[in-house]
Design a protein around this motif. Structure first.
Motif, PDB file in Angstrom:
ATOM      1  N   CYS A  70       7.932 -31.175  -6.760  1.00 21.93           N
ATOM      2  CA  CYS A  70       7.631 -29.911  -6.049  1.00 21.93           C
ATOM      3  C   CYS A  70       7.904 -28.953  -6.810  1.00 21.93           C
ATOM      4  CB  CYS A  70       8.888 -30.024  -4.799  1.00 21.93           C
ATOM      5  SG  CYS A  70       8.779 -31.119  -3.382  1.00 21.93           S
ATOM      6  N   ILE A  71       8.534 -28.997  -8.230  1.00 20.05           N
ATOM      7  CA  ILE A  71       8.632 -28.093  -9.258  1.00 20.05           C
ATOM      8  C   ILE A  71       7.210 -27.553  -9.620  1.00 20.05           C
ATOM      9  CG2 ILE A  71       9.576 -27.499 -11.248  1.00 20.05           C
ATOM     10  CD1 ILE A  71      11.952 -29.141 -10.730  1.00 20.05           C
ATOM     11  N   LYS A  72       6.656 -28.833  -9.994  1.00 14.79           N
ATOM     12  CA  LYS A  72       5.248 -28.710 -10.431  1.00 14.79           C
ATOM     13  C   LYS A  72       4.324 -27.798  -9.479  1.00 14.79           C
ATOM     14  CE  LYS A  72       5.599 -32.692 -13.295  1.00 14.79           C
ATOM     15  NZ  LYS A  72       5.292 -34.075 -13.682  1.00 14.79           N
ATOM     16  N   ALA A  73       4.297 -28.433  -8.093  1.00 15.90           N
ATOM     17  CA  ALA A  73       3.367 -27.659  -7.106  1.00 15.90           C
ATOM     18  C   ALA A  73       3.723 -26.400  -6.935  1.00 15.90           C
ATOM     19  CB  ALA A  73       3.663 -28.714  -5.895  1.00 15.90           C
ATOM     20  N   HIS A  74       5.056 -25.758  -6.954  1.00 13.40           N
ATOM     21  CA  HIS A  74       5.405 -24.544  -6.806  1.00 13.40           C
ATOM     22  C   HIS A  74       5.262 -23.602  -7.940  1.00 13.40           C
ATOM     23  CE1 HIS A  74       6.929 -24.578  -2.538  1.00 13.40           C
ATOM     24  NE2 HIS A  74       7.178 -25.870  -2.797  1.00 13.40           N
ATOM     25  N   LYS A  75       5.377 -24.321  -9.082  1.00 13.55           N
ATOM     26  CA  LYS A  75       5.120 -23.647 -10.308  1.00 13.55           C
ATOM     27  C   LYS A  75       3.543 -23.188 -10.479  1.00 13.55           C
ATOM     28  CE  LYS A  75       4.115 -24.125 -15.326  1.00 13.55           C
ATOM     29  NZ  LYS A  75       4.047 -24.989 -16.425  1.00 13.55           N
ATOM     30  N   GLU A  76       2.665 -24.007 -10.015  1.00 13.35           N
ATOM     31  CA  GLU A  76       1.262 -23.752  -9.729  1.00 13.35           C
ATOM     32  C   GLU A  76       1.273 -22.742  -8.570  1.00 13.35           C
ATOM     33  OE1 GLU A  76      -1.282 -24.524 -11.830  1.00 13.35           O
ATOM     34  OE2 GLU A  76       0.403 -25.609 -12.870  1.00 13.35           O
ATOM     35  N   CYS A 128      14.238 -22.845  -5.951  1.00 16.20           N
ATOM     36  CA  CYS A 128      14.985 -23.964  -4.815  1.00 16.20           C
ATOM     37  C   CYS A 128      14.735 -25.349  -5.095  1.00 16.20           C
ATOM     38  CB  CYS A 128      14.637 -23.794  -3.512  1.00 16.20           C
ATOM     39  SG  CYS A 128      15.084 -22.056  -2.586  1.00 16.20           S
ATOM     40  N   GLU A 129      13.364 -25.738  -5.698  1.00 16.95           N
ATOM     41  CA  GLU A 129      13.022 -27.038  -6.001  1.00 16.95           C
ATOM     42  C   GLU A 129      13.548 -27.213  -7.268  1.00 16.95           C
ATOM     43  OE1 GLU A 129      12.109 -28.465  -3.931  1.00 16.95           O
ATOM     44  OE2 GLU A 129      10.807 -27.321  -2.703  1.00 16.95           O
ATOM     45  N   VAL A 130      13.995 -26.287  -8.224  1.00 12.75           N
ATOM     46  CA  VAL A 130      14.703 -26.628  -9.402  1.00 12.75           C
ATOM     47  C   VAL A 130      16.214 -27.108  -8.954  1.00 12.75           C
ATOM     48  CG1 VAL A 130      15.894 -25.626 -11.508  1.00 12.75           C
ATOM     49  CG2 VAL A 130      13.510 -25.324 -10.931  1.00 12.75           C
ATOM     50  N   ALA A 131      16.898 -26.242  -8.031  1.00 14.64           N
ATOM     51  CA  ALA A 131      18.313 -26.604  -7.443  1.00 14.64           C
ATOM     52  C   ALA A 131      18.327 -27.793  -6.858  1.00 14.64           C
ATOM     53  CB  ALA A 131      18.996 -25.360  -6.583  1.00 14.64           C
ATOM     54  N   VAL A 132      17.335 -28.505  -6.104  1.00 12.68           N
ATOM     55  CA  VAL A 132      17.452 -29.585  -5.119  1.00 12.68           C
ATOM     56  C   VAL A 132      16.909 -31.000  -6.143  1.00 12.68           C
ATOM     57  CG1 VAL A 132      17.564 -28.416  -3.195  1.00 12.68           C
ATOM     58  CG2 VAL A 132      15.488 -29.413  -4.026  1.00 12.68           C
ATOM     59  N   LYS A 133      16.269 -30.440  -7.298  1.00 12.74           N
ATOM     60  CA  LYS A 133      15.883 -31.494  -8.419  1.00 12.74           C
ATOM     61  C   LYS A 133      14.724 -32.342  -7.825  1.00 12.74           C
ATOM     62  CE  LYS A 133      19.849 -33.259  -9.108  1.00 12.74           C
ATOM     63  NZ  LYS A 133      20.939 -34.154  -9.431  1.00 12.74           N
ATOM     64  N   CYS A 134      13.618 -31.619  -7.396  1.00 13.44           N
ATOM     65  CA  CYS A 134      12.559 -32.392  -7.034  1.00 13.44           C
ATOM     66  C   CYS A 134      11.160 -32.062  -8.171  1.00 13.44           C
ATOM     67  CB  CYS A 134      12.058 -31.852  -5.640  1.00 13.44           C
ATOM     68  SG  CYS A 134      10.589 -32.772  -5.036  1.00 13.44           S
ATOM     69  N   ILE A 176       8.693 -17.320 -14.109  1.00 15.96           N
ATOM     70  CA  ILE A 176       9.002 -18.738 -13.602  1.00 15.96           C
ATOM     71  C   ILE A 176      10.291 -19.243 -14.619  1.00 15.96           C
ATOM     72  CG2 ILE A 176       8.085 -20.731 -13.723  1.00 15.96           C
ATOM     73  CD1 ILE A 176       5.379 -19.533 -13.059  1.00 15.96           C
ATOM     74  N   LYS A 177      10.233 -18.936 -15.629  1.00 10.91           N
ATOM     75  CA  LYS A 177      11.256 -19.324 -16.340  1.00 10.91           C
ATOM     76  C   LYS A 177      12.822 -18.796 -16.110  1.00 10.91           C
ATOM     77  CE  LYS A 177       9.157 -18.601 -20.472  1.00 10.91           C
ATOM     78  NZ  LYS A 177       8.941 -18.650 -21.929  1.00 10.91           N
ATOM     79  N   GLU A 178      12.501 -17.682 -15.596  1.00 15.53           N
ATOM     80  CA  GLU A 178      13.940 -16.813 -15.332  1.00 15.53           C
ATOM     81  C   GLU A 178      14.201 -17.338 -13.998  1.00 15.53           C
ATOM     82  OE1 GLU A 178      14.220 -12.664 -15.460  1.00 15.53           O
ATOM     83  OE2 GLU A 178      13.420 -12.387 -17.579  1.00 15.53           O
ATOM     84  N   ALA A 207      19.370 -23.042 -12.319  1.00 18.94           N
ATOM     85  CA  ALA A 207      19.933 -23.921 -12.946  1.00 18.94           C
ATOM     86  C   ALA A 207      21.551 -23.262 -13.002  1.00 18.94           C
ATOM     87  CB  ALA A 207      19.551 -24.013 -14.483  1.00 18.94           C
ATOM     88  N   GLN A 208      21.573 -22.058 -13.088  1.00 14.52           N
ATOM     89  CA  GLN A 208      22.921 -21.362 -13.100  1.00 14.52           C
ATOM     90  C   GLN A 208      23.635 -21.746 -12.029  1.00 14.52           C
ATOM     91  OE1 GLN A 208      24.063 -18.337 -11.430  1.00 14.52           O
ATOM     92  NE2 GLN A 208      26.170 -18.736 -12.176  1.00 14.52           N
ATOM     93  N   VAL A 209      22.806 -21.407 -10.733  1.00 16.86           N
ATOM     94  CA  VAL A 209      23.557 -21.863  -9.393  1.00 16.86           C
ATOM     95  C   VAL A 209      23.774 -23.225  -9.221  1.00 16.86           C
ATOM     96  CG1 VAL A 209      22.781 -21.772  -6.772  1.00 16.86           C
ATOM     97  CG2 VAL A 209      22.121 -19.922  -8.305  1.00 16.86           C
ATOM     98  N   ARG A 210      23.295 -24.063  -9.784  1.00 17.29           N
ATOM     99  CA  ARG A 210      23.500 -25.498  -9.694  1.00 17.29           C
ATOM    100  C   ARG A 210      24.776 -25.716 -10.550  1.00 17.29           C
ATOM    101  NH1 ARG A 210      21.539 -30.049  -6.725  1.00 17.29           N
ATOM    102  NH2 ARG A 210      22.371 -31.822  -7.893  1.00 17.29           N
ATOM    103  N   LEU A 211      24.604 -25.273 -11.548  1.00 19.07           N
ATOM    104  CA  LEU A 211      26.131 -25.514 -12.599  1.00 19.07           C
ATOM    105  C   LEU A 211      27.292 -25.026 -11.803  1.00 19.07           C
ATOM    106  CD1 LEU A 211      27.518 -25.971 -15.042  1.00 19.07           C
ATOM    107  CD2 LEU A 211      26.850 -23.707 -15.941  1.00 19.07           C
ATOM    108  N   GLY A 212      27.101 -23.639 -11.251  1.00 18.04           N
ATOM    109  CA  GLY A 212      28.140 -23.252 -10.436  1.00 18.04           C
ATOM    110  C   GLY A 212      28.827 -23.800  -9.230  1.00 18.04           C
ATOM    111  N   SER A 213      27.584 -24.359  -8.595  1.00 13.37           N
ATOM    112  CA  SER A 213      28.104 -25.365  -7.499  1.00 13.37           C
ATOM    113  C   SER A 213      28.654 -26.579  -8.088  1.00 13.37           C
ATOM    114  CB  SER A 213      26.696 -25.660  -6.887  1.00 13.37           C
ATOM    115  OG  SER A 213      26.938 -26.678  -5.731  1.00 13.37           O
TER     116      SER A 213
END
Length: 99
Positions: A57-63, A48-54, A75-77, A83-89
């Motif tokens: 937050c990405i770093k925090a949720h990765k940890e 979700c954080e990747v999709a909303v571009k934070c 994590i990469k998947e 990223a694919q959802v964001r592209l489709g949107s």
């Protein structure tokens, strides 16, 4: 200025201890094991954080995902799905120029 904690926590603490406690309790309740494991929830949160571009937050949720037992491959998947959802949107919204 480097912050030791997420800005959201700094903000809720500054508003009031009650707000901070409510926010922290809500997050803990949502992220605990349930129908989905805390690891799965951490991967969803990361995506979700990747999709909303934070970035913060990405770093925090990765940890958090790593702490919950996620592997870097998982994590990469999760990030790739986001990223694919964001592209489709983006393509969906781009299609409105055809109207």
């Amino acid at each position: 200025m480097k912050q030791d904690k997420p800005r959201s926590i700094s903000f809720t603490e500054d508003v009031s201890e009650e707000l901070n406690l409510a926010f922290t309790n809500l997050a803990s309740e949502i992220m605990k094991d349930g129908a989905l494991s805390s690891k799965d929830k951490s991967l969803i949160a990361l995506a979700c954080e990747v999709a909303v571009k934070c970035e913060h937050c990405i770093k925090a949720h990765k940890e958090k995902a790593l702490d919950a037992g996620a592997t870097m491959d998982e994590i990469k998947e999760a990030a790739a799905v986001a990223a694919q959802v964001r592209l489709g949107s983006g393509l969906t919204f781009a299609s409105f120029v055809l109207d």
